[in-house]
Write a protein that holds these residues in place. Structure first.
Motif, PDB file in Angstrom:
ATOM      1  N   LYS A  96       6.637   9.227   0.363  1.00 56.05           N
ATOM      2  CA  LYS A  96       6.188   9.342   1.749  1.00 56.05           C
ATOM      3  C   LYS A  96       5.395  10.636   1.960  1.00 56.05           C
ATOM      4  O   LYS A  96       4.340  10.639   2.585  1.00 56.05           O
ATOM      5  CB  LYS A  96       7.403   9.306   2.686  1.00 56.05           C
ATOM      6  N   LYS A 119       2.033  10.519   0.271  1.00 54.57           N
ATOM      7  CA  LYS A 119       1.097   9.708   1.053  1.00 54.57           C
ATOM      8  C   LYS A 119       0.514  10.515   2.212  1.00 54.57           C
ATOM      9  O   LYS A 119      -0.693  10.457   2.480  1.00 54.57           O
ATOM     10  CB  LYS A 119       1.827   8.463   1.579  1.00 54.57           C
ATOM     11  N   THR A 120       1.366  11.280   2.887  1.00 55.42           N
ATOM     12  CA  THR A 120       0.900  12.122   3.998  1.00 55.42           C
ATOM     13  C   THR A 120      -0.063  13.197   3.494  1.00 55.42           C
ATOM     14  O   THR A 120      -1.101  13.457   4.112  1.00 55.42           O
ATOM     15  CB  THR A 120       2.098  12.791   4.703  1.00 55.42           C
TER      16      THR A 120
END
Length: 202
Positions: A87, A90-91
């Motif tokens: 996560k 991805k950010t």
């Protein structure tokens, strides 16, 4: 939950890493020549872009080394590659992708065509925005807003770069106030008396 997980979680929640011994050894291991560095998480072009941005954020001066002298871009890429979960990766990549789009890098416009002024204008637009504008970026609920993505990506790049720079061995020992064996405690001394006006190395 063990201590390592707590520290790692705390570092991610603050937006930067706690300087644990493992992270410090990772930072000191980044010694690749800039021209030979191959990013682990970023693409080659993205590596070039963050290198040029970080060089403007923490440039070399007559008195101090710059961020590139202590391999800050290499460390940030390696740290993200080794410690971020999917996560957070991805950010991170989303922010870098936003920067690439803002600099108009595509099949027709290569990274090589960019000038220092292009990078400087991007940093100035977001990091030198008024306090009111920066607060609007922080409070914006639409996290897909292009300006919010860019503001967050550049702000995180700046704070992470400063953190890595200050924790590097070269800066800690040669630029900041450094005492390998602290012992004398001066309770009411001024910063000029205790460290020559410099911040203390951790």
């Amino acid at each position: 939950m063990n201590r390592r997980d707590v520290l790692k979680g705390l570092g991610l929640s603050l937006g930067y890493a706690i300087a644990t011994p493992g992270i410090m050894s990772m930072l000191q291991s980044c010694k690749t020549e800039a021209s030979l560095w191959v990013p682990k998480l970023l693409s080659i072009d993205e590596g070039i872009v963050i290198t040029n941005l970080i060089d403007l954020i923490l440039p070399k001066t007559d008195a101090t080394p710059g961020a590139l002298d202590v391999n800050v871009p290499e460390f940030l890429d390696l740290y993200a590659f080794k410690t971020y979960d999917e996560k957070r990766k991805k950010t991170f990549k989303k922010g870098i992708n936003g920067i690439m789009k803002a600099l108009n890098i595509n099949e027709d416009n290569s990274v090589a065509a960019l000038k220092t002024e292009d990078y400087d204008a991007l940093l100035a637009k977001y990091l030198k925005a008024s306090k009111e504008q920066q607060e609007l970026y922080r409070q914006e609920e639409d996290k897909e807003n292009k300006d919010v993505i860019l503001f967050n990506a550049l702000s995180n790049l700046r704070s992470s770069s400063i953190w890595a720079y200050k924790n590097s061995e070269l800066i800690g020992e040669q630029v900041l106030a450094y005492d390998p064996i602290p012992g004398l405690q001066i309770g009411c001394g001024t910063i000029e008396e205790t460290s020559g006006g410099k911040a203390w190395s951790l």
